[in-house]
Design a protein around this motif. Structure first.
Motif, PDB file in Angstrom:
ATOM      1  N   HIS A   8     127.261 115.867  57.405  1.00 59.00           N
ATOM      2  CA  HIS A   8     127.961 116.454  56.384  1.00 59.00           C
ATOM      3  C   HIS A   8     129.365 115.390  55.961  1.00 59.00           C
ATOM      4  N   THR A   9     130.051 115.875  54.995  1.00 61.82           N
ATOM      5  CA  THR A   9     131.016 114.710  54.565  1.00 61.82           C
ATOM      6  C   THR A   9     132.376 115.492  54.077  1.00 61.82           C
ATOM      7  N   PRO A  10     133.309 114.856  53.572  1.00 63.38           N
ATOM      8  CA  PRO A  10     134.638 115.192  53.213  1.00 63.38           C
ATOM      9  C   PRO A  10     134.548 116.376  51.825  1.00 63.38           C
ATOM     10  N   LEU A  11     133.256 116.197  51.343  1.00 61.39           N
ATOM     11  CA  LEU A  11     133.134 117.125  50.256  1.00 61.39           C
ATOM     12  C   LEU A  11     132.387 118.497  50.552  1.00 61.39           C
ATOM     13  N   CYS A  12     132.171 118.850  51.947  1.00 61.90           N
ATOM     14  CA  CYS A  12     131.728 120.016  52.283  1.00 61.90           C
ATOM     15  C   CYS A  12     133.004 121.051  52.284  1.00 61.90           C
ATOM     16  N   PRO A  13     132.851 122.176  51.524  1.00 61.83           N
ATOM     17  CA  PRO A  13     134.034 123.041  51.443  1.00 61.83           C
ATOM     18  C   PRO A  13     134.468 123.681  52.732  1.00 61.83           C
ATOM     19  N   HIS A  14     133.516 123.855  53.657  1.00 63.20           N
ATOM     20  CA  HIS A  14     133.701 124.450  55.069  1.00 63.20           C
ATOM     21  C   HIS A  14     133.859 123.482  56.142  1.00 63.20           C
ATOM     22  N   GLY A  15     133.952 122.154  55.814  1.00 63.94           N
ATOM     23  CA  GLY A  15     133.869 121.221  56.752  1.00 63.94           C
ATOM     24  C   GLY A  15     135.548 120.402  57.021  1.00 63.94           C
ATOM     25  N   SER A  16     135.293 119.118  57.382  1.00 67.54           N
ATOM     26  CA  SER A  16     136.587 118.352  57.417  1.00 67.54           C
ATOM     27  C   SER A  16     136.795 117.419  56.377  1.00 67.54           C
ATOM     28  N   PRO A  42     125.010 122.132  45.852  1.00 64.45           N
ATOM     29  CA  PRO A  42     125.718 123.213  44.911  1.00 64.45           C
ATOM     30  C   PRO A  42     124.772 124.569  45.134  1.00 64.45           C
ATOM     31  N   LEU A  43     125.111 125.786  45.273  1.00 67.97           N
ATOM     32  CA  LEU A  43     124.240 126.925  45.172  1.00 67.97           C
ATOM     33  C   LEU A  43     123.835 127.187  43.760  1.00 67.97           C
ATOM     34  N   ASP A  59     131.038 122.079  45.464  1.00 73.01           N
ATOM     35  CA  ASP A  59     131.168 122.340  44.042  1.00 73.01           C
ATOM     36  C   ASP A  59     130.263 121.616  43.215  1.00 73.01           C
ATOM     37  N   GLN A  60     129.692 122.263  42.190  1.00 73.25           N
ATOM     38  CA  GLN A  60     129.063 121.377  41.129  1.00 73.25           C
ATOM     39  C   GLN A  60     129.665 120.301  40.580  1.00 73.25           C
ATOM     40  N   LYS A  61     131.184 120.371  40.497  1.00 72.37           N
ATOM     41  CA  LYS A  61     131.765 119.367  39.697  1.00 72.37           C
ATOM     42  C   LYS A  61     131.883 118.026  40.749  1.00 72.37           C
ATOM     43  N   LEU A  62     131.610 118.340  41.946  1.00 76.68           N
ATOM     44  CA  LEU A  62     131.786 117.180  43.109  1.00 76.68           C
ATOM     45  C   LEU A  62     130.463 116.517  43.085  1.00 76.68           C
ATOM     46  N   LEU A  63     129.331 116.898  42.718  1.00 78.96           N
ATOM     47  CA  LEU A  63     128.013 116.196  42.814  1.00 78.96           C
ATOM     48  C   LEU A  63     128.011 114.912  42.329  1.00 78.96           C
ATOM     49  N   PRO A  65     130.585 112.684  41.739  1.00 79.15           N
ATOM     50  CA  PRO A  65     131.355 111.801  42.799  1.00 79.15           C
ATOM     51  C   PRO A  65     130.618 111.456  44.023  1.00 79.15           C
ATOM     52  N   TYR A  66     129.998 112.559  44.371  1.00 86.38           N
ATOM     53  CA  TYR A  66     129.480 112.331  45.826  1.00 86.38           C
ATOM     54  C   TYR A  66     128.233 111.342  45.622  1.00 86.38           C
ATOM     55  N   PHE A  67     127.557 111.137  44.571  1.00 85.45           N
ATOM     56  CA  PHE A  67     126.464 110.329  44.439  1.00 85.45           C
ATOM     57  C   PHE A  67     127.160 108.791  43.977  1.00 85.45           C
ATOM     58  N   GLU A  68     128.239 108.820  43.341  1.00 80.09           N
ATOM     59  CA  GLU A  68     128.997 107.530  43.066  1.00 80.09           C
ATOM     60  C   GLU A  68     129.455 107.065  44.164  1.00 80.09           C
ATOM     61  N   GLN A  69     130.233 107.984  45.138  1.00 79.15           N
ATOM     62  CA  GLN A  69     130.828 107.235  46.347  1.00 79.15           C
ATOM     63  C   GLN A  69     129.856 106.747  47.228  1.00 79.15           C
ATOM     64  N   LEU A  70     128.820 107.385  47.686  1.00 75.65           N
ATOM     65  CA  LEU A  70     127.727 106.894  48.440  1.00 75.65           C
ATOM     66  C   LEU A  70     127.013 105.441  47.986  1.00 75.65           C
ATOM     67  N   ASN A  71     126.728 105.536  46.695  1.00 77.81           N
ATOM     68  CA  ASN A  71     126.031 104.474  46.179  1.00 77.81           C
ATOM     69  C   ASN A  71     127.036 103.216  46.270  1.00 77.81           C
ATOM     70  N   THR A  72     128.307 103.495  46.273  1.00 81.96           N
ATOM     71  CA  THR A  72     129.330 102.343  46.400  1.00 81.96           C
ATOM     72  C   THR A  72     129.171 101.884  47.947  1.00 81.96           C
ATOM     73  N   LEU A  73     129.221 102.819  49.002  1.00 81.25           N
ATOM     74  CA  LEU A  73     129.309 102.680  50.409  1.00 81.25           C
ATOM     75  C   LEU A  73     127.870 102.068  50.761  1.00 81.25           C
ATOM     76  N   LYS A  74     126.650 102.576  50.059  1.00 79.88           N
ATOM     77  CA  LYS A  74     125.633 101.942  50.609  1.00 79.88           C
ATOM     78  C   LYS A  74     125.459 100.296  50.372  1.00 79.88           C
ATOM     79  N   LEU A  75     126.242  99.711  49.114  1.00 77.41           N
ATOM     80  CA  LEU A  75     126.394  98.433  48.979  1.00 77.41           C
ATOM     81  C   LEU A  75     127.191  97.626  49.875  1.00 77.41           C
TER      82      LEU A  75
END
Length: 263
Positions: A8-16, A42-43, A59-63, A65-75
């Motif tokens: 999981h990630t910083p975008l998890c609403p019940h995580g860290s 998102p549910l 949160d649906q609005k974070l979906l 940004p989630y993809f964008e951040q991870l695509n950057t980190l993949k590279l």
């Protein structure tokens, strides 16, 4: 390959709020070659999250940004580690069509995915059975006892395997013995090996793989992985493919108990 396939990630609403980079750097330091970030998707829009804080899914609005951040980190880390962009998808009885529509939308953007059961339906009510000991025991009492709760859970896992969720349906079944999370709270002797074995056989027949999930070892009322050790051995004996997953919600918990499962 050394893989942690459930993170999981910083975008998890019940995580860290631990950064993606903290997970990635730790994985590199521990010689992992592949990791999958599998944030709670998102549910379904019309599903009313029964948890008090309504925080079971991203949160649906974070979906995006989630993809964008991870695509950057993949590279950024491509020469050090393989990063898979994934989601943990909830199977919720009665919401198959909405889940299928969501998967059709995001499926082309995913490298990996997990299908998990957290919510059980009883009549018109839904319960997140891994939320807390009290919620778990209250729901067991409501449905008629621990045995009925276990039966309902395994029936829902089986339904998730059989459900038509379209071409992007995840092929890995998440923590399929999550119902054991509070087993030392009820202290009843439940004989569920046969039903778990039948689920594993169904998974093998339908080309699914197992999320060999170590998180239960850190849960004081569980004290075992999902599935327990002797059923990991059974899964191996029938040739059911599996992927280790720490189910980490903090960087500290990344790869938790890997050396116990793979000594």
């Amino acid at each position: 390959m050394k893989i942690d396939g459930h993170i999981h990630t910083p975008l998890c609403p019940h995580g860290s709020i631990d950064l993606f980079e903290q997970y990635i750097e730790k994985a590199i330091q521990n010689n992992f070659t592949h990791i999958s970030f599998t944030e709670h998707a998102p549910l379904p829009p019309s599903f009313d999250d029964p948890t008090p804080d309504k925080d079971s899914g991203m949160d649906q609005k974070l979906l995006q940004p989630y993809f964008e951040q991870l695509n950057t980190l993949k590279l950024q880390y491509k020469n050090q580690i393989n990063i898979n962009i994934g989601l943990e998808i909830d199977y919720i009885s009665g919401f198959e069509q909405q889940t299928k529509e969501f998967l059709n939308e995001v499926g082309p953007l995913l490298d990996d995915a997990i299908l998990s059961v957290h919510f059980l339906q009883w009549g018109t009510e839904y319960c997140c059975i891994d939320f807390s000991e009290d919620v778990y025991l209250d729901f067991a009492n409501k449905v008629g006892g621990i045995n009925i709760l276990y039966d309902l859970y395994y029936k829902t896992v089986q339904d998730s395997i059989l459900a038509d969720l379209g071409p992007y349906k995840p092929k890995r079944i998440g923590h399929p013995t999550l119902v054991h999370k509070f087993q030392h709270a009820h202290n009843e002797s439940i004989h569920d090996d046969r039903v778990i074995q039948s689920i594993f056989q169904l998974m093998k027949e339908r080309n699914y793989e197992l999320d060999l999930n170590s998180a239960g070892l850190s849960k004081p009322l569980c004290k075992e992985p999902y599935p327990p050790f002797h059923l990991i051995d059974y899964a191996k004996s029938i040739g059911l493919p599996f992927v280790f997953g720490s189910d980490a919600h903090t960087a500290r918990d990344l790869h938790q108990h890997y050396n116990i499962l793979f000594p």
